[in-house]
Scaffold this active site. Structure first.
Site, short mmCIF file in Angstrom:
data_model
loop_
_atom_site.label_atom_id
_atom_site.label_comp_id
_atom_site.label_asym_id
_atom_site.label_seq_id
_atom_site.Cartn_x
_atom_site.Cartn_y
_atom_site.Cartn_z
N ARG A 141 0.83 -1.20 0.00
CA ARG A 141 0.00 0.00 0.00
C ARG A 141 0.87 1.26 0.00
O ARG A 141 2.05 1.22 0.35
CB ARG A 141 -0.92 0.01 1.23
CG ARG A 141 -2.02 -1.00 1.21
CD ARG A 141 -2.78 -1.06 2.53
NE ARG A 141 -1.97 -1.65 3.61
CZ ARG A 141 -2.41 -1.83 4.85
NH1 ARG A 141 -3.64 -1.45 5.18
NH2 ARG A 141 -1.64 -2.39 5.77
N LYS A 156 1.65 1.93 7.49
CA LYS A 156 1.98 1.14 8.68
C LYS A 156 2.95 1.90 9.56
O LYS A 156 3.58 2.87 9.15
CB LYS A 156 2.59 -0.21 8.27
CG LYS A 156 1.60 -1.14 7.60
CD LYS A 156 0.41 -1.48 8.46
CE LYS A 156 0.75 -2.35 9.64
NZ LYS A 156 -0.43 -2.69 10.48
N TYR A 213 -0.97 4.43 10.89
CA TYR A 213 -1.35 3.43 11.89
C TYR A 213 -0.13 3.17 12.78
O TYR A 213 0.98 2.97 12.28
CB TYR A 213 -1.76 2.11 11.23
CG TYR A 213 -3.08 2.15 10.50
CD1 TYR A 213 -4.28 2.34 11.18
CD2 TYR A 213 -3.14 1.98 9.11
CE1 TYR A 213 -5.48 2.37 10.51
CE2 TYR A 213 -4.34 2.00 8.43
CZ TYR A 213 -5.51 2.21 9.13
OH TYR A 213 -6.71 2.24 8.47
N HIS A 221 -0.67 1.44 16.44
CA HIS A 221 -0.96 0.29 17.32
C HIS A 221 0.12 0.17 18.40
O HIS A 221 0.71 -0.89 18.60
CB HIS A 221 -1.08 -1.00 16.50
CG HIS A 221 -2.15 -0.96 15.46
ND1 HIS A 221 -3.49 -0.96 15.77
CD2 HIS A 221 -2.08 -0.91 14.10
CE1 HIS A 221 -4.21 -0.92 14.65
NE2 HIS A 221 -3.37 -0.88 13.64
N GLU A 280 -5.74 4.78 13.97
CA GLU A 280 -6.67 3.85 14.60
C GLU A 280 -7.40 4.42 15.81
O GLU A 280 -8.37 3.82 16.29
CB GLU A 280 -5.97 2.54 14.99
CG GLU A 280 -5.00 2.65 16.15
CD GLU A 280 -3.59 3.03 15.73
OE1 GLU A 280 -2.69 2.96 16.58
OE2 GLU A 280 -3.40 3.42 14.55
N ASP A 340 -2.51 -7.11 15.34
CA ASP A 340 -1.70 -5.89 15.44
C ASP A 340 -2.02 -5.11 16.71
O ASP A 340 -1.37 -4.10 17.01
CB ASP A 340 -1.85 -5.00 14.20
CG ASP A 340 -3.29 -4.68 13.85
OD1 ASP A 340 -4.19 -5.02 14.64
OD2 ASP A 340 -3.53 -4.11 12.77
#
Length: 372
Positions: free
Chosen positions: A15, A75, A94, A96, A118, A270
């Site tokens: 991506r 990511k 993101y 996490h 997120e 994740d």
């Protein structure tokens, strides 16, 4: 603002954080967009597409991080990127954090501003930047689960939807949110016998109204889970506690009660995973077997369908990216409260309570940084 879009370097992550169309929207507002060479290649976007949109292409990831005031990614940064991040730089991606302490410590040390997709949250408690990838991951969980139920891949050798005269597979979905709902639709469409477990009666009433007849709902508790896993052929872990680690609903001792060749797909991996025996895997080596149960725990599942995922992600993130670029992160958060819970780490301080709790670390209320 100067915006940088680096090429994702996580294993098999194809991506890209910004489409050429998204770059054009930022450029026409007077911002400068730098895109790393071949950053969009995995999603079907060439350097020429970005150049035509008004973006500038840089040869290396070091150049992109070096020049940008805001980095837009997909990511979380991985170890080779840690040293590239500058104090005061805004990272919009993101993260996490609660599931990986080394990343948290690295971002604290960098003194960057970390705004996590997120945990951006609307007033109705929905998570607008998690929804598109949750939709993709929920649907993919069934595709992958059905695939790994095949005997050559270690599964029971069962067809998800069965055939006339042969019962379909039993699919158990833990969590009735976006991931669970999308997984249920996919599994039901393939003809499986589906059960969704959740702790919210209100949510289960909604699901009971909208789901087809082969989808049932059940209250999630340890007793019910222990009973249901005995007959399940495919289990999808779809539990989310925003910004915090997922609880272990299936523990290692429970695996002995499951069928040999059953498959678990933990979409929550994740965030630490809701199945105790799950650990992050990659698209190169996606599965492993414990107690005869196939575990599929790829932490970036949507990365396998990058064209769909990149378009869906940019559709959701671009309005927020424009606000951040136009106003700066502080003013944008002051004017749009949806961005405030997205702020996780600022100038070395953890400002999201769930992350601080995950590591018993000091917590600083985000208002310290938002007050004029």
């Amino acid at each position: 603002m100067i915006i940088g879009v680096p090429k994702e370097i996580k294993n098999n992550e194809n991506r890209v954080a910004l489409t050429p169309a998204g770059a054009k929207e930022l450029v026409k507002r007077g911002h400068t967009v730098y895109v790393q060479h071949n950053a969009g290649e995995g999603s079907g976007f060439t350097d020429a597409h970005y150049t035509l949109a008004g973006a500038l292409v840089l040869a290396s990831i070091e150049e992109v991080y070096g020049v940008a005031e805001m980095i837009i990614k997909v990511k979380e940064p991985i170890e080779p990127e840690y040293k590239l991040i500058k104090e005061g730089q805004l990272l919009f991606t993101y993260f996490h954090f609660a599931s990986y302490e080394p990343l948290t410590k690295a971002m604290i040390a960098s003194k960057a501003v970390c705004l996590a997709y997120e945990t951006v949250e609307k007033t109705d408690r929905s998570l607008p930047l998690l929804v598109p990838m949750s939709e993709v991951a929920g649907r993919m969980a069934i595709q992958k689960g059905a695939n790994y139920l095949e005997k050559p891949l270690g599964g029971r050798g069962i067809l998800l939807g069965g055939v006339p005269g042969v019962l379909p597979a039993k699919v158990l979905i833990l969590g009735g949110g976006i991931v669970g709902t999308q997984a249920a639709w996919m599994a039901a469409g393939l003809g499986a016998d589906v059960t969704i477990m959740d702790v919210s009666l209100q949510r289960m009433r909604y699901l009971a109204d909208v789901m087809p007849a082969n989808v049932k709902t059940m209250m999630s508790n340890e007793y019910n889970i222990r009973e249901m896993i005995k007959d399940a052929d495919l289990i999808v872990g779809a539990v989310l506690i925003p910004g915090a680690k997922a609880p272990h609903l299936i523990t290692q001792d429970m695996l002995k009660d499951m069928k040999q060749g059953a498959v678990v797909v933990d979409v929550a991996v994740d965030q630490g995973g809701c199945i105790e025996t799950c650990k992050p895997t990659t698209h190169e080596n996606p599965t492993y077997v414990i107690e005869g149960v196939v575990h599929y725990c790829v932490a970036n599942m949507p990365g396998a369908v990058p064209y769909t995922s990149t378009l869906a992600l940019t559709n959701a993130t671009l309005p927020y990216a424009i606000q951040l670029a136009d106003k700066g992160w502080k003013k944008a958060a002051q004017e749009n409260p949806e961005l405030i819970p997205g702020l996780n780490i600022i100038n070395g301080d953890i400002v999201f309570e769930g992350v601080a709790q995950a590591f018993n670390a000091p917590y600083v209320p985000v208002n310290k940084y938002l007050e004029d």
